[in-house]
Write an enzyme that holds these catalytic residues in place. Structure first.
Site, PDB file in Angstrom:
ATOM      1  N   ARG A 294       0.918  -1.059   0.138  1.00  0.00           N
ATOM      2  CA  ARG A 294      -0.068  -0.079   0.005  1.00  0.00           C
ATOM      3  C   ARG A 294       0.961   1.185  -0.072  1.00  0.00           C
ATOM      4  NH1 ARG A 294      -5.115  -0.109   2.385  1.00  0.00           N
ATOM      5  NH2 ARG A 294      -4.334  -1.809   3.898  1.00  0.00           N
ATOM      6  N   CYS A 362     -26.279  -2.562  -8.301  1.00  0.00           N
ATOM      7  CA  CYS A 362     -27.353  -3.156  -7.555  1.00  0.00           C
ATOM      8  C   CYS A 362     -27.334  -3.366  -6.170  1.00  0.00           C
ATOM      9  CB  CYS A 362     -28.206  -4.266  -8.381  1.00  0.00           C
ATOM     10  SG  CYS A 362     -28.545  -3.943 -10.143  1.00  0.00           S
TER      11      CYS A 362
HETATM   12  N1  LLP Z   1       2.999  -9.272   3.135  1.00  0.00           N
HETATM   13  C1  LLP Z   1       2.053  -9.962   3.554  1.00  0.00           C
HETATM   14  C2  LLP Z   1       2.346 -11.484   3.790  1.00  0.00           C
HETATM   15  C3  LLP Z   1       0.817  -9.447   3.445  1.00  0.00           C
HETATM   16  O1  LLP Z   1      -0.292 -10.156   3.913  1.00  0.00           O
HETATM   17  C4  LLP Z   1       0.650  -8.041   3.035  1.00  0.00           C
HETATM   18  C5  LLP Z   1      -0.776  -7.800   2.809  1.00  0.00           C
HETATM   19  C6  LLP Z   1       1.652  -7.345   2.700  1.00  0.00           C
HETATM   20  C7  LLP Z   1       2.773  -7.880   2.740  1.00  0.00           C
HETATM   21  C8  LLP Z   1       1.621  -5.872   2.270  1.00  0.00           C
HETATM   22  O2  LLP Z   1       0.861  -5.105   3.248  1.00  0.00           O
HETATM   23  P1  LLP Z   1       0.494  -3.356   2.969  1.00  0.00           P
HETATM   24  O3  LLP Z   1       2.257  -3.004   2.966  1.00  0.00           O
HETATM   25  O4  LLP Z   1       0.098  -3.294   1.626  1.00  0.00           O
HETATM   26  O5  LLP Z   1      -0.092  -2.832   4.101  1.00  0.00           O
HETATM   27  N2  LLP Z   1      -7.398  -5.534   1.172  1.00  0.00           N
HETATM   28  C9  LLP Z   1      -6.949  -4.817   2.291  1.00  0.00           C
HETATM   29  C10 LLP Z   1      -5.440  -5.100   2.522  1.00  0.00           C
HETATM   30  C11 LLP Z   1      -5.093  -6.552   2.926  1.00  0.00           C
HETATM   31  C12 LLP Z   1      -3.593  -6.532   3.162  1.00  0.00           C
HETATM   32  C13 LLP Z   1      -3.169  -8.041   3.034  1.00  0.00           C
HETATM   33  N3  LLP Z   1      -1.961  -8.310   3.197  1.00  0.00           N
HETATM   34  C14 LLP Z   1      -7.298  -3.300   2.153  1.00  0.00           C
HETATM   35  O6  LLP Z   1      -7.907  -3.027   0.894  1.00  0.00           O
HETATM   36  O7  LLP Z   1      -7.020  -2.483   3.059  1.00  0.00           O
END
Ligand code: LLP
Length: 432
Positions: A294, A362
């Site tokens: 992110r 919808c």
């Molecule tokens: N590594 C692992 C093992 C993870 O499960 C994740 C995210 C990341 C790295 C990356 O995390 P980030 O830096 O992006 O926070 N769909 C949700 C977010 C789910 C995150 C899942 N894992 C949302 O839209 O907020």
């Protein structure tokens, strides 16, 4: 001031991203449209990479967590910047493969990889697989054996740290579908048994404590617990764990209330905490991995929509409908996620009325932004929803058989399509 440095205005007073006029982008490529600022993506990638170079003598690697936004062009950018890729499915791995990503810099995750996915990962030569359990370690070992390979693996553990956006708690957190628990001794037993497996190189540990986190403390806390565990494994089993992957999770600015620190600062603090723990537990400093998703791509993206119907229900609510919605951004319906929005032609105009921006699906929950103060909006206006770069395209669907939107990457004001808009033909392609 806008929430992302990718945004600005031009001489016509129109909203720009990466220097490109959003009204022109909408006209040229159609809407809904995901637009990304490549310079900010690169800047974010570099701030992680340079942190490891500066504060940890380069003894580590940054994996871009491709789940945040996976496509060939993102793999190419990560490759050019010298990052690795975190993938967690055969599809994300295939994307890396087709973008000629160097697979030794790929880290393969997932709590339920199937036989074919493990085979694909080992056969293609991914650098590391993160095993989710003792059973999966055995499966990886046996598949590596039939392929006559030795596969480097890490073990995913749950360190007992749970982080939320504004707080963190140290809990048992045994109740997780991911990984193996430290505190019940389960992780220790798995490592003990892994000694017999001849086709894996057991390199170290992986943990990921959450996402959209603003506080560095839970990361430091997790790192300390993991280093303590590494010391125990060394002392009691004589096994040297020499790699440590601390996952992703740093937060981004979705609204003015969100106040992330520069990622360099997070990394400096995290590395300092890790080094302190290594000194305290007399553990050699491990090869360090982080997996931001992110925070690399989120604030660098926006979504452009065309406004359709505007419906005022006096005394109740004013609905502004746009030509997309939960199919291109399901984060409100999933998490009640908050966003900010601007009108492309009058980004600086003060909000005069409270409206709710909804999609075309919808479903009453098909909301993009609930109760936002906006200037007067009319049918035909171009609306930009901000900070949609992460987990929007990657979680998009074809609900109501709406084709997925196109994605455009802007570099120094010049746009290029990186993902084509789906057609109705694409929608029925697999129908028999
Ligand atoms: N590594 C692992 C093992 C993870 O499960 C994740 C995210 C990341 C790295 C990356 O995390 P980030 O830096 O992006 O926070 N769909 C949700 C977010 C789910 C995150 C899942 N894992 C949302 O839209 O907020």
């Amino acid at each position: 001031m806008f929430i992302s440095k990718s945004l600005g205005t031009n001489k016509d007073g129109n909203l720009t991203i990466g220097g490109a006029d959003t009204t022109v982008l909408a006209k040229t490529f159609g809407t809904p449209l995901y637009v990304f600022d490549e310079n900010l993506i690169i800047e974010n990638m570099r701030s992680y990479k340079e942190s490891i170079d500066t504060y940890y003598d380069g003894r580590g690697i940054v994996f871009y967590a491709s789940k945040a936004f996976s496509c060939k062009e993102m793999a190419r950018i990560a490759n050019r910047e010298g990052l690795g890729l975190d993938v967690m499915s055969g599809g994300e791995l295939f994307t890396a493969q087709t973008a000629d990503f160097p697979l030794d810099r790929v880290c393969y995750h997932g709590n339920n990889k199937d036989f074919e996915e493990i085979q694909q990962a080992i056969e293609s030569g991914v650098g590391r697989i993160v095993a989710d359990s003792g059973e999966e370690l055995q499966l990886i070992d046996s598949i590596a054996k039939t392929l006559n390979k030795k596969q480097k693996v890490l073990l995913r553990v749950t360190p007992g740290v749970e982080a939320h956006t504004h707080e963190f708690i140290q809990t048992g957190q045994i109740d997780s579908k991911f990984g193996v628990t430290l505190e019940t001794g389960a992780a220790f037993d798995v490592i003990d048994k892994a000694r017999k497996l001849e086709n894996i190189e057991f390199a170290g540990l992986h943990s990921h404590i959450g996402s959209q986190i603003f506080d560095e403390e839970p990361f430091i806390c997790a790192a300390r617990l993991l280093v303590g565990f590494m010391a125990k494994v060394k002392k009691e089993l004589g096994i040297n764990l020499y790699e440590l992957n601390l996952g992703g999770g740093f937060g981004i600015k979705y609204t003015k209330e969100d106040k992330p620190k520069p990622y360099r600062t997070y990394m400096q603090d995290l590395i300092a905490g890790l080094c302190r723990a290594c000194d305290d537990f007399k553990v050699e400093k491990p090869f360090l991995m982080v997996e931001p998703g992110r925070s690399i791509v989120g604030a660098a993206g926006i979504t452009l929509y065309t406004v359709g119907g505007v419906k005022n229900i006096p005394g109740i609510r004013k609905y502004v409908s746009v030509n997309g919605g939960m199919s291109d951004n399901p984060r409100y319906i999933l998490y009640e996620a908050e966003y900010e929005a601007l009108l492309a032609e009058k980004p600086y105009e003060e909000g005069t009325e409270t409206v709710t921006i909804v999609g075309k699906h919808c479903e009453s929950g098909d909301v993009l932004i609930k109760d936002i103060k906006m200037p007067e909006i009319e049918r035909g206006d171009i609306l930009a929803v901000l900070a949609t770069g992460a987990y929007n395209y990657s979680m998009a669907s074809n609900y109501n058989r709406v084709p997925r939107a196109a994605a455009v990457m802007v570099r120094d004001g010049v746009p290029r399509v990186i993902i084509k808009r789906e057609s109705y033909e694409d929608i029925v392609r697999n129908d028999i």
